[in-house]
Design an enzyme around this catalytic site. Structure first.
Site, short mmCIF file in Angstrom:
data_model
loop_
_atom_site.label_atom_id
_atom_site.label_comp_id
_atom_site.label_asym_id
_atom_site.label_seq_id
_atom_site.Cartn_x
_atom_site.Cartn_y
_atom_site.Cartn_z
N TYR A 211 7.57 4.61 -19.11
CA TYR A 211 9.01 4.94 -18.88
C TYR A 211 9.46 6.48 -18.89
O TYR A 211 9.49 7.48 -19.47
CB TYR A 211 9.38 5.01 -20.09
CG TYR A 211 10.84 3.75 -19.93
CD1 TYR A 211 10.74 3.14 -19.46
CD2 TYR A 211 12.16 5.26 -20.58
CE1 TYR A 211 12.78 2.79 -19.28
CE2 TYR A 211 13.09 4.73 -20.31
CZ TYR A 211 13.88 3.46 -20.19
OH TYR A 211 14.72 2.95 -19.72
N GLY A 212 10.59 6.47 -17.75
CA GLY A 212 11.66 7.42 -17.55
C GLY A 212 10.40 8.47 -17.90
O GLY A 212 9.89 9.03 -17.47
N GLY A 213 11.59 9.57 -18.70
CA GLY A 213 10.96 11.13 -19.03
C GLY A 213 9.35 10.73 -19.18
O GLY A 213 8.86 12.58 -18.83
N HIS A 240 19.28 21.70 -19.14
CA HIS A 240 19.82 20.51 -18.85
C HIS A 240 20.87 20.33 -18.03
O HIS A 240 21.94 19.97 -19.22
CB HIS A 240 19.21 20.39 -20.10
CG HIS A 240 19.27 18.22 -20.16
ND1 HIS A 240 19.43 17.86 -20.89
CD2 HIS A 240 19.19 17.72 -19.48
CE1 HIS A 240 19.25 16.73 -21.84
NE2 HIS A 240 19.19 16.13 -20.12
N GLY A 265 26.92 12.24 -21.58
CA GLY A 265 28.21 11.94 -20.84
C GLY A 265 27.84 12.70 -20.07
O GLY A 265 28.69 13.38 -19.01
N LYS A 266 26.71 13.47 -19.37
CA LYS A 266 26.41 13.86 -18.25
C LYS A 266 26.37 13.56 -16.89
O LYS A 266 27.62 14.35 -16.19
CB LYS A 266 24.67 15.44 -17.82
CG LYS A 266 24.65 16.15 -18.96
CD LYS A 266 24.10 16.47 -19.10
CE LYS A 266 22.31 15.86 -19.48
NZ LYS A 266 22.26 15.16 -20.42
N THR A 267 26.34 12.13 -16.83
CA THR A 267 26.06 11.68 -15.39
C THR A 267 27.95 11.01 -15.25
O THR A 267 28.64 11.53 -14.06
CB THR A 267 25.52 10.19 -15.93
OG1 THR A 267 24.17 10.99 -15.99
CG2 THR A 267 25.24 9.76 -14.44
N ASN A 268 28.52 10.68 -16.74
CA ASN A 268 30.12 10.57 -16.42
C ASN A 268 30.34 11.27 -16.18
O ASN A 268 31.58 11.67 -15.14
CB ASN A 268 30.37 9.60 -17.60
CG ASN A 268 30.18 9.06 -18.11
OD1 ASN A 268 30.60 6.94 -17.34
ND2 ASN A 268 28.24 8.34 -18.32
N ASN A 376 19.11 2.39 -24.06
CA ASN A 376 19.02 3.21 -23.89
C ASN A 376 18.20 2.79 -22.14
O ASN A 376 17.54 3.53 -21.15
CB ASN A 376 16.97 3.66 -23.65
CG ASN A 376 17.15 5.53 -23.04
OD1 ASN A 376 18.16 6.07 -22.67
ND2 ASN A 376 16.06 5.55 -22.99
N ARG A 409 27.45 15.57 -29.27
CA ARG A 409 28.67 14.63 -29.77
C ARG A 409 28.56 14.87 -31.09
O ARG A 409 27.55 14.91 -32.58
CB ARG A 409 27.11 13.39 -30.18
CG ARG A 409 28.09 11.82 -29.08
CD ARG A 409 26.78 10.44 -28.90
NE ARG A 409 26.57 10.73 -28.09
CZ ARG A 409 26.96 9.17 -27.88
NH1 ARG A 409 27.67 8.53 -28.15
NH2 ARG A 409 26.57 9.32 -25.99
P1 GTP Z 1 21.63 12.05 -19.66
O1 GTP Z 1 20.22 10.79 -18.61
O2 GTP Z 1 19.81 10.72 -21.04
O3 GTP Z 1 20.75 12.92 -19.46
O4 GTP Z 1 22.67 11.06 -20.29
P2 GTP Z 1 23.85 11.62 -20.03
O5 GTP Z 1 23.87 13.43 -20.88
O6 GTP Z 1 23.85 11.75 -18.33
O7 GTP Z 1 24.86 11.09 -20.69
P3 GTP Z 1 25.92 9.48 -19.80
O8 GTP Z 1 26.66 10.24 -19.20
O9 GTP Z 1 24.84 9.03 -19.34
O10 GTP Z 1 26.84 8.98 -21.21
C1 GTP Z 1 25.77 8.54 -22.21
C2 GTP Z 1 27.09 7.18 -22.93
O11 GTP Z 1 28.13 8.38 -23.38
C3 GTP Z 1 27.70 6.14 -21.52
O12 GTP Z 1 27.34 4.99 -22.93
C4 GTP Z 1 28.58 6.84 -21.44
O13 GTP Z 1 29.22 5.62 -21.40
C5 GTP Z 1 28.47 7.69 -22.94
N1 GTP Z 1 30.08 8.89 -22.65
C6 GTP Z 1 30.47 9.72 -21.39
N2 GTP Z 1 31.28 10.19 -21.14
C7 GTP Z 1 32.27 9.37 -22.46
C8 GTP Z 1 33.12 10.25 -22.78
O14 GTP Z 1 34.07 10.65 -21.79
N3 GTP Z 1 33.56 9.86 -23.52
C9 GTP Z 1 32.70 8.67 -24.32
N4 GTP Z 1 33.35 8.07 -25.97
N5 GTP Z 1 31.48 8.52 -24.10
C10 GTP Z 1 31.51 8.99 -22.77
C1 SPV Z 2 17.43 12.45 -20.97
O1 SPV Z 2 16.66 11.58 -22.01
O2 SPV Z 2 17.56 13.55 -21.24
C2 SPV Z 2 17.35 11.39 -19.78
C3 SPV Z 2 16.19 10.05 -19.51
O3 SPV Z 2 17.10 11.99 -18.96
S1 SPV Z 2 14.53 10.74 -19.41
O4 SPV Z 2 14.27 10.77 -18.39
O5 SPV Z 2 13.60 9.60 -20.02
O6 SPV Z 2 14.32 11.80 -20.04
MN MN Z 3 18.99 14.20 -19.58
#
Ligand code: GTP
Ligand code: SPV
Ligand code: MN
Length: 594
Positions: A211-213, A240, A265-268, A376, A409
């Site tokens: 899985y994943g990472g 990161h 929240g990075k992807t978002n 996840n 968070r």
């Molecule tokens: P990794 O891929 O694990 O590194 O995660 P990431 O940091 O890219 O997080 P991602 O943007 O996927 O967000 C993770 C969760 O947080 C998702 O369910 C989003 O909907 C939620 N989320 C992201 N941005 C916000 C925000 O501004 N407010 C709230 N309430 N939730 C958020």
């Molecule tokens: C993280 O956990 O920060 C990810 C997902 O970006 S993974 O590729 O599984 O590490």
């Molecule tokens: Mn990540």
């Protein structure tokens, strides 16, 4: 591609690994569309890939219920001296770890094919890019690597007969005896999983997870844990961080790199559509940034990946429309729910379907007690498909960073947005960042922990030395250093509701940052940093209660004084490798708190 290469070192290593793992066959990957289709056809035939009627060339996978996330407890930084791995990493002596893992690798690919995946992190041939070769017995990994990295013939050409590469050995750890029926998602039990790094020889050994990472070794293992070691030695940064370009109504560009822990929240943020008029956001990367000081004396960032491995739950047309539009075709979905009309679904995507198959393959209805998708659950998507991918996202020179953001968070204490007083104070903010744990790792969810620079699980050496590396980079960049901010989108009310709307409205905090950089907006001093004064944050068109705004901006001295002993405990971990400049920052904060 033909079997074998012109690179003797590569051929020798592949032979050595094959002698140990004893696969039935070896297949060299060329990264072509035909190869991807062949792999998917194989996975379909085995019942692992479910084609989705609603999304062209897209497939759903369901993993074993035990193999759903990274395994930090089974992740090792193996250096000759434990001190070099530092207090935040699991450590075993290289000889001992290799002995254990050789025992596991012995014959582990019986009944399977070993795939040789040459890949480039960063555009092929760019001076910032680096080459790896992953050996794996998982066709699912081959397909994911096709999307997440640049794979194949062009990489072999760049490697040439004498070029160096990072060897990444991966096995799911499930040999198949003759006549034995394969599992739907073969993997090893948790106590046999090892995600191991040998930074002194730039080597990665991963065993037991698909899985994943844990398995896509270009990502966290190479581009972070090994690359942080290279970056420290060579004077650059592997972080990161998402990378984005924000353009203001006058057409001025700001490049932002932001570090939030996994699933925070990075992807978002990376592909956010600003709710404030006239501002534009373009995505360069959503998870990892490699940054170097270039000829102009500024820090330039590239995204070493070519795809997004993004969290599915919570992704919707309301929260992240650009991600939703990225996911229309050519996607690998993992641990999402399957609807009756052949689409995927997850919590928070849209109204629940009346019936679905959940991520464990069972019937599901809205009345079911468990979630339909794993928290996840992820999508693997080509970055080039994102409608707001920045036209310069593959520029080998990278983009010059203006702003760093740290965050996490925190349901309490930490306000919406704060600016650091100085580079050292910003490094202090990064070094003391704390966040509630998420399901991106196997383990407890919702526990507050210190996660410095969102790198606790991803740093390949001693955290104290890493803090010093950040300070040294600041010294080198001088007045050209990015400005540093800290955000928290996740503060909650007494009733447990998010106070801030988040997502596109996060642009309001970003606008203030850009105006701070331009010197066109003010700030007030607080004990923890600079914050917007009343009226400084653009809240036009936002319907938010005054009391909520007040709560979001509140700096509660009692809460912050309570942070101090915890920060002291955290700093004590690093012993004499904690830079004195960070201790000084703590003393100054204590004084400001009174
Ligand atoms: P990794 O891929 O694990 O590194 O995660 P990431 O940091 O890219 O997080 P991602 O943007 O996927 O967000 C993770 C969760 O947080 C998702 O369910 C989003 O909907 C939620 N989320 C992201 N941005 C916000 C925000 O501004 N407010 C709230 N309430 N939730 C958020
Ligand atoms: C993280 O956990 O920060 C990810 C997902 O970006 S993974 O590729 O599984 O590490
Ligand atoms: Mn990540």
């Amino acid at each position: 591609m033909t079997n074998g290469s012109r690179n003797d070192k590569l051929n020798a290593w592949v032979k050595e690994a094959a002698d140990l793992c004893r696969p039935d066959a070896i297949q060299w990957c060329d990264g072509s569309r035909a190869e991807y289709d062949r792999m998917m056809a194989l996975l379909k035939e085995r019942g692992m890939a479910v084609p989705l009627a609603k999304r062209p060339n897209s497939f759903l996978f369901r993993t074993d219920p035990s193999d759903v996330a990274r395994v930090e407890d089974r992740t090792y930084i193996s250096t000759r001296s434990q001190e070099d791995a530092g207090p935040t990493n699991n450590w075993v002596l290289p000889d001992d770890l290799k002995r254990t893992m050789r025992g596991l690798y012995d014959g582990c690919m019986k009944g399977r094919t070993m795939y040789v995946i040459p890949f480039s992190m960063g555009p092929v041939g760019s001076p910032i890019s680096k080459i790896g070769v992953e050996l794996t017995d998982s066709p699912y990994v081959v397909c994911n690597m096709h999307i997440m990295t640049r794979v194949g013939t062009s990489v072999m050409e760049a490697l040439g007969p004498t070029g160096g590469f990072i060897p990444c050995l991966h096995s799911i750890g499930a040999p198949l005896e003759k006549g034995q029926k394969d599992a739907l998602w073969p993997c090893a039990p948790i106590e046999k999983k090892y995600i191991s790094h040998f930074p002194e020889e730039n080597l990665i050994w991963s065993y037991g997870s698909g899985y994943g990472g844990n398995a896509l070794l270009g990502k966290k293992c190479f581009a972070l844990r090994i690359a942080t070691n290279m970056a420290r030695r060579e004077g650059w940064m592997a972080e990161h961080m998402l990378i984005m370009r924000l353009t203001n109504p006058e057409g001025k560009r700001f490049h932002i790199a932001a570090a939030f822990p996994s699933a925070c929240g990075k992807t978002n943020l990376a592909m956010m559509q600003p709710s404030i008029k006239g501002w534009k956001c373009e995505c360069i990367g959503d998870d990892i940034a490699w940054m170097k000081v270039r000829g102009d004396g500024r820090l330039h960032a590239i995204n070493p990946e070519s795809g997004f491995f993004g969290v599915a739950p919570g992704t919707s047309y309301d929260t992240n429309p650009m991600a939703m539009d990225t996911l229309k075709e050519n996607i690998i979905f993992t641990n999402c729910a399957l609807t009756d009309d052949g689409d995927v679904w997850w919590e928070g995507m849209a109204d629940a379907p009346p019936h679905a198959i959940d991520w464990k393959g069972r019937d599901w209805t809205p009345a079911s007690r468990e979630d339909a998708a794993h928290p996840n659950a992820r999508f693997t998507a080509p970055a080039a498909q994102c409608p707001v991918i920045c036209p310069d996202w593959e520029d080998p020179e990278g983009v010059p960073i203006d702003i760093f953001i740290f965050g996490g968070r925190r349901s309490s204490a930490v306000p919406l947005v704060t600016e650091a007083f100085s580079w050292d104070h910003g490094v202090f903010m990064g070094a003391t960042a704390a966040s509630e744990t998420t399901s991106a790792n196997i383990g407890a969810v919702g526990n507050l922990r210190r996660d410095p620079f969102a790198m606790k699980p991803f740093l390949g050496y001693h955290m104290g030395d890493y803090f010093q590396h950040w300070l040294a980079m600041g010294d080198r960049l001088g007045t050209k250093a990015p400005r540093i901010f800290y955000v928290n989108w996740f503060r909650k009310s007494a009733e447990g509701k998010f106070l801030w709307p988040g997502f596109s409205d996060n642009s309001r905090a970003l606008k203030w940052m850009c105006e701070r950089v331009d010197g066109t907006v003010g700030a007030r001093e607080t004990p923890i940093g600079l914050m917007p004064r009343d009226g400084d944050l653009d809240l036009s068109g936002l319907d938010i209660a005054k009391d909520n705004m007040k709560a979001l901006m509140d700096v509660d001295l009692k809460e912050w004084k309570a942070e101090v002993p915890d920060i002291e405990k955290h700093f004590a971990l690093f012993g004499d490798r904690l830079p004195a400049r960070l201790r000084k920052q703590l003393e100054e904060m204590k004084k400001r708190l009174g």
